[in-house]
Structure formats: structure tokens, C-alpha cells
Write a protein that holds these residues in place. Structure first.
Motif, short mmCIF file in Angstrom:
data_model
loop_
_atom_site.label_atom_id
_atom_site.label_comp_id
_atom_site.label_asym_id
_atom_site.label_seq_id
_atom_site.Cartn_x
_atom_site.Cartn_y
_atom_site.Cartn_z
N GLY A 206 -2.99 -10.01 8.57
CA GLY A 206 -2.10 -9.50 9.62
C GLY A 206 -0.83 -8.98 9.00
O GLY A 206 -0.57 -9.20 7.82
N PRO A 207 0.00 -8.29 9.82
CA PRO A 207 1.25 -7.73 9.28
C PRO A 207 2.16 -8.79 8.67
O PRO A 207 2.74 -8.57 7.60
CB PRO A 207 1.92 -7.12 10.51
CG PRO A 207 0.89 -7.02 11.56
CD PRO A 207 -0.19 -7.99 11.24
N VAL A 208 2.27 -9.95 9.31
CA VAL A 208 3.15 -10.99 8.82
C VAL A 208 2.65 -11.54 7.49
O VAL A 208 3.41 -11.70 6.53
CB VAL A 208 3.28 -12.13 9.86
CG1 VAL A 208 4.14 -13.26 9.29
CG2 VAL A 208 3.87 -11.60 11.14
N GLN A 209 1.33 -11.77 7.44
CA GLN A 209 0.71 -12.27 6.21
C GLN A 209 0.89 -11.25 5.08
O GLN A 209 1.22 -11.62 3.96
CB GLN A 209 -0.77 -12.49 6.48
CG GLN A 209 -1.35 -13.63 5.71
CD GLN A 209 -2.83 -13.80 6.00
OE1 GLN A 209 -3.37 -13.20 6.94
NE2 GLN A 209 -3.48 -14.60 5.19
N THR A 210 0.69 -9.97 5.38
CA THR A 210 0.86 -8.93 4.37
C THR A 210 2.28 -8.92 3.85
O THR A 210 2.52 -8.83 2.65
CB THR A 210 0.53 -7.55 4.97
OG1 THR A 210 -0.81 -7.57 5.43
CG2 THR A 210 0.70 -6.45 3.94
N PHE A 211 3.25 -9.08 4.77
CA PHE A 211 4.64 -9.08 4.34
C PHE A 211 4.91 -10.22 3.39
O PHE A 211 5.44 -10.03 2.30
CB PHE A 211 5.58 -9.15 5.55
CG PHE A 211 7.03 -9.26 5.15
CD1 PHE A 211 7.76 -8.13 4.83
CD2 PHE A 211 7.66 -10.50 5.06
CE1 PHE A 211 9.08 -8.22 4.44
CE2 PHE A 211 8.98 -10.61 4.68
CZ PHE A 211 9.69 -9.46 4.37
#
Lengths: 301, 271
Positions: A206-211
Motif C-alpha cells: 500500500g502507499p503507506v507501506q511503500t513510503f
């Protein structure tokens, strides 16, 4: 006979000659740097070395360690070093907290919007330090805009003491140091290839995990570089604590000035300066083991 | 509100999910610019106490500044010192950057580090060291002494900016010129310098601003007739909040933002 050996030796001789010419040229080109090197040596290195020597002299001119001993024993000096480190740490911490989201935001913008928003970082960067310190002095004083608006909005009842103390010093210093953190951090964020982020989200993150797993670790060298610059600059800071601290926040630089202007004590001032320099260089040296300082300072080969 | 649901980046995060980032960043950007901007209207106030918004507008603080010989002298000193520092630091710094770049000499790296040490050494130390030496050779309170000391601070900036430009410049172009018969100097002046001129210009501007803004060295080394603007401002700030400084600040803000915008415009036209 001689012609044959001459032919055989000629290429060698040529090589030696070329090599010699090459080295002569390299020395000559290096010589272009000599005015700069001489200036730094004569106006900075030798005088600072002189101060180093002075710091080991007592008032009667004999060799002694009294200035360093006093620094170790005196409570006043301990407080000054404590204040210096506290202010530097707090400023660096606040700069990271405020600067990271801002740099991230800037790095995500399109080229035109980024240029425009970047101006808000560059404008204070180009504006005189003294002007900005003055601006905060005016805004934060008892009858200043911040206190008046704060009370009108009912946020607080009495005028807060925002200036001539640690609060004011921190506000001013964070404002002055923020660009030094944001600019290198922004540079390193821009250099992160979007391919990594695409790959990560392709693999289901997800976006948060990628960040947190991809972007944040890759931005750390830039963050570290920026924080290092801010911290080192804070250690030697003088103007903002002197004006916004109102004599209550005394950092090493302020004490050095006082030693000279009030007491005319060169030995004590030099000893403090030497310690400040050694701390600064020590931190930079330690940091250079951990990251490529050339990237921070932008030069070298 | 369709925009909020659109993806903001390649990781499929939407603008809506990142709204907090936009709000925080806007607040920070406003706080970065606000203090300097607010000084401008305040400087036009008629009141002894700086007000925002001013109840009565006037130019009295500007008149006070222009009619004060002390402030005017200090301004001239600062302008002269800045200009001379620029004239000294730029050629010396460019020569050093070029020399270190093309010589590929083993000592080059060492010299580079030596030349950028002034930005690592606390300025207060450079200030008192310069003061100590200048007292002995009678350079205290002279323009020359001030310029020499400021050049120390400006040199690393020139070196860093110009070295970065040289690194991204293709040296083969200079080789081509020289193989066609140009001397090293002609090749540098005709081929290399025009291509790195924006960096040289930026370096020159930075050295001017470094000298113009500098306070600590000026505090020790300048004085009397050759007292700088920042030195006088600093002394005034320690005593009281003098509204004259608001008008001086406004003039300085206008100058620095003009320089900034010019450098941005030139920077853009380069690409």
C-alpha cells in the motif's frame, strides 16, 4: 650501433619526456589554486593556530592548562555547554519534524509548482539573517502581533513571554536553519527513482507501506546530511541567541565574545574557541565515517 | 471534489489521503515567508511602536534612515565591502576550482577540503583570530581588513558552486579548442567560461551577499568610519527595537528578493 640503440631508446625517452611535461602541467594547474590556498592559510589557519597557542598561556605568559581546567571545574562553563547542546539538539529536532514533511511535499510537486513553492524556502534563505531575527523580535515581543492575535482569538489570556528567552531563540533559529535542512533533503528525495516505488506498489504494498519501507529509508542520507549541517551551524551560532535570547541564552559563541569584549581575556576565549572547534570537527569527522561528506559539501572529484 | 479522489503519485495514494500533508506544508510555507513580509508594511507606520496593520502611514522611518549620516556611512561601507569581496573571492575561487578540477593532482582533494574549511569552522573563531592578527598589523577598522576576512567566508561558496558546474561540464570541448590551436587560457575564456557563466554569476552574488550579511566578523574587525550596516543594526537590536531598522530591513528584503528572482530567471533560461 648508436643509431640502432637510439631508435630503440627513442620511444622510452619520449614517454619520460611526456610524463614529465604532464606532471609539470599538473603542478602548474594546481598552482591556480595557490592564491586561494595562501589566503586561507594566512588569514585563517595560522591565526586560528595562534589562538590555539594562546589558549595554553596563563595571564603572566607562562605555559599552563588553567583555562581548560577552569572550563572543566566551573559550573558556569558547564551550563554554557549544556545550553549550547540543548539549543542545537532542539533546533535540529524541530527542523527535522517541520522540514521532512515540507521537503516531501516539494519533492512530489510538478516542476512549475515546485519552483514556485521552493521560493518560499529560498526567499528566507537569501534574506539577511539579521532582518529575520529582527522580524521575529518585533512579532514575538509582549505587545507584538503574535501575542495580540493570540489574546484576541482567546488562545491565551496574558501576554506570553515569547522573546528574550529560550522560546524566542528556538523559534528564530528553527526559522533560520530550516532551509539548510530542506534543501539537501529535497535534493536526495528528487534523486529517488520512482521505479522503486512503482515496483513496490506493483508487488502489492500500500502507499503507506511503500513510503515507510522504500521512500523513507532512501531519503535518510539526505535527512542525515541536512541535520548534520543544521546541528554544526547551531553549535557556533551567535546572532539569534544574542538578540532573541536577550542575554538569558548564552551559547559558546556568546561567551567567547563576552570574554573578549567585557573581560579582554584572550586565553579563556581562545580555549573556548578551541573546544568548540574540536567538537565541531569531531562531529564532522564522525559523520564522515557514516556518510559521504563530499555529497553534503558538493565538491571533490 | 473529484480531485481529492485522484491518485497523487505512482503508488496510488490519492490527494484526499494526503490532504494533511498539503495543509501542513502550506502552514509551514506561510510561516517561512510571513515574518519577513510583515516587516514591510510595518516599516511604513507613523507610530513609534511597530504596528500591524499600521494605523497611520508615513515615511518617517525612511527619512530617518536617509538623513542619518551614521546609517548612510554604514550602508556605503557594507556595499563597498560586499563589492570588493565579490571582486576578490570570485576570480580567486574560480581559478582554484578550475585548477583543482583539471589538474587531477593527488593534492587536489586535500586542497579542496582545506579551502572549504571556513564553512565548517565556527565564524566566531575566524572573527577573533582575524581580530587578533589585524590588531598586530593595524588592519582593524579598515575596509581592507574587512574585505580580506569576508573573502575567507566567500571562497568556499564560490568553490562549491563553480566546482559543481565544472563537474557537469564536458571538458572535451576545451580539448577540442586546444587541438585546434587555442591556448589553455583562450580555450578557458572562450569555451569553458561562457558555459559555466551562470554558476560564476551565482557565486559572485553569493559572495556579495555573504559579505553584506555578515555580522560577527564585522563586529570585531570593522568600526569607526568603516562600521558596517549589519554591525550597526546588531548593536541597535541589542539595545532597543528601533523602527528605523524596519525600513532598512525592507530595503534589504527588496534587494535580496530581486537578486533571488533574477537568479531564478537566469537559471531557467539556461535549460
Amino acid at each position: 650501433m648508436s643509431t640502432i640503440s637510439g631508435i630503440a631508446a627513442a620511444p622510452r625517452a619520449n614517454e619520460v619526456l611526456l610524463n614529465r611535461q604532464d606532471w609539470q602541467e599538473r603542478w602548474a594547474l594546481l598552482g591556480l589554486a595557490s592564491p586561494a590556498v595562501l589566503t586561507i592559510l594566512i588569514v585563517m589557519v595560522i591565526p586560528v593556530g595562534w589562538l590555539f597557542y594562546l589558549s595554553f598561556l596563563s595571564d603572566d605568559g607562562s605555559f599552563s592548562l588553567e583555562h581548560y581546567e577552569r572550563m572543566l571545574e566551573s559550573k558556569a562553563y558547564a551550563r554554557i555547554f549544556w545550553t549550547t547542546f540543548k539549543v542545537s539538539f532542539l533546533t535540529t529536532g524541530l527542523c527535522i519534524l517541520i522540514g521532512y514533511p515540507l521537503a516531501y511535499f516539494l519533492s512530489q510537486l510538478g516542476p512549475r509548482a515546485a519552483t514556485l513553492c521552493m521560493l518560499t524556502v529560498l526567499l528566507p534563505f537569501w534574506t539577511s539573517l539579521l532582518v529575520r531575527t529582527y522580524a521575529w523580535l518585533v512579532l514575538l515581543q509582549r505587545q507584538g502581533l503574535v501575542n495580540r492575535w493570540g489574546m484576541e482569538l482567546g488562545l491565551w489570556e496574558e501576554p506570553l513571554a515569547l522573546v528574550h528567552n529560550l522560546n524566542g531563540t528556538l523559534i528564530g533559529m528553527v526559522h533560520i536553519m530550516l532551509p539548510f535542512l530542506v534543501l539537501p533533503l529535497y535534493g536526495s528525495m528528487k534523486a529517488i527513482s520512482t521505479d522503486y516505488l512503482k515496483a513496490s506498489s506493483n508487488l502489492g504494498a500500500g502507499p503507506v507501506q511503500t513510503f515507510w519501507n522504500i521512500f523513507f529509508p532512501l531519503s535518510l542520507p539526505g535527512l542525515f546530511a541536512g541535520a548534520l549541517i543544521v546541528f554544526v551551524l547551531c553549535l557556533g551560532f551567535f546572532v539569534t541567541p544574542a538578540v532573541l535570547g536577550g542575554g538569558k541564552v548564552i551559547m559558546v559563541s556568546n561567551q567567547i565574545t563576552r570574554n573578549i569584549e567585557l573581560f579582554f581575556n584572550w586565553g579563556a576565549a581562545s580555549a573556548l574557541g578551541v573546544v568548540l572547534l574540536l567538537i565541531t570537527l569531531g562531529i564532522l569527522f564522525a559523520a564522515s565515517r557514516l556518510l559521504n561528506l563530499n555529497r553534503v559539501l558538493g565538491g571533490g572529484h | 471534489m473529484n480531485w481529492l479522489k485522484r491518485p497523487a503519485s505512482e503508488t496510488q495514494i490519492t490527494h484526499g489521503q494526503r490532504l494533511w500533508l498539503y495543509i501542513i506544508s502550506t502552514v509551514i510555507m506561510v510561516l517561512l515567508v510571513a515574518p519577513t513580509v510583515i516587516v514591510i508594511p510595518m516599516s511604513f507606520s507613523a507610530s513609534q511602536y511597530l504596528e500591524f496593520p499600521p494605523r497611520e502611514w508615513s515615511l518617517r522611518w525612511y527619512e530617518h534612515y536617509v538623513n542619518s549620516p551614521a546609517w548612510m556611512d554604514a550602508t556605503w561601507t557594507s556595499l563597498k565591502a560586499g563589492f570588493l569581496t565579490m571582486c576578490l573571492a570570485t576570480p580567486v575561487g574560480v581559478a582554484a576550482a578550475y585548477g583543482l578540477h583539471v589538474s587531477r593532482h593527488p593534492l587536489g582533494q586535500f586542497f579542496y577540503v582545506l579551502l572549504i574549511t571556513p564553512i565548517m569552522v565556527p565564524v566566531i573563531l575566524i572573527a577573533i583570530a582575524a581580530f587578533y592578527v589585524f590588531v598586530q598589523i593595524k588592519l582593524v577598522n579598515s575596509l581592507l581588513g574587512l574585505v580580506i576576512a569576508h573573502t575567507i567566508l566567500a571562497l568556499p561558496l564560490v568553490l562549491i558552486v563553480v566546482s559543481a558546474a565544472l563537474k557537469s561540464y564536458d571538458m572535451n570541448q576545451e580539448m577540442a579548442a586546444r587541438s585546434l590551436g587555442a591556448s589553455r587560457l583562450t580555450a578557458f575564456l572562450g569555451i569553458t567560461l561562457p558555459q559555466i557563466r551562470f554558476s560564476v554569476l551565482t557565486a559572485a552574488l553569493l559572495s556579495f551577499l555573504t559579505s553584506f550579511d555578515e555580522v560577527i566578523i564585522a563586529m570585531f574587525v570593522s568600526g569607526g568610519e568603516n562600521s558596517t550596516l549589519t554591525r550597526n543594526m546588531f548593536n541597535a537590536l541589542r539595545d532597543q527595537i528601533d523602527p528605523t531598522i524596519a525600513s532598512i530591513s525592507t530595503i534589504m528584503i527588496v534587494i535580496s528578493s530581486t537578486l533571488l528572482i533574477l537568479s531564478q530567471l537566469f537559471g531557467k533560461s539556461r535549460d
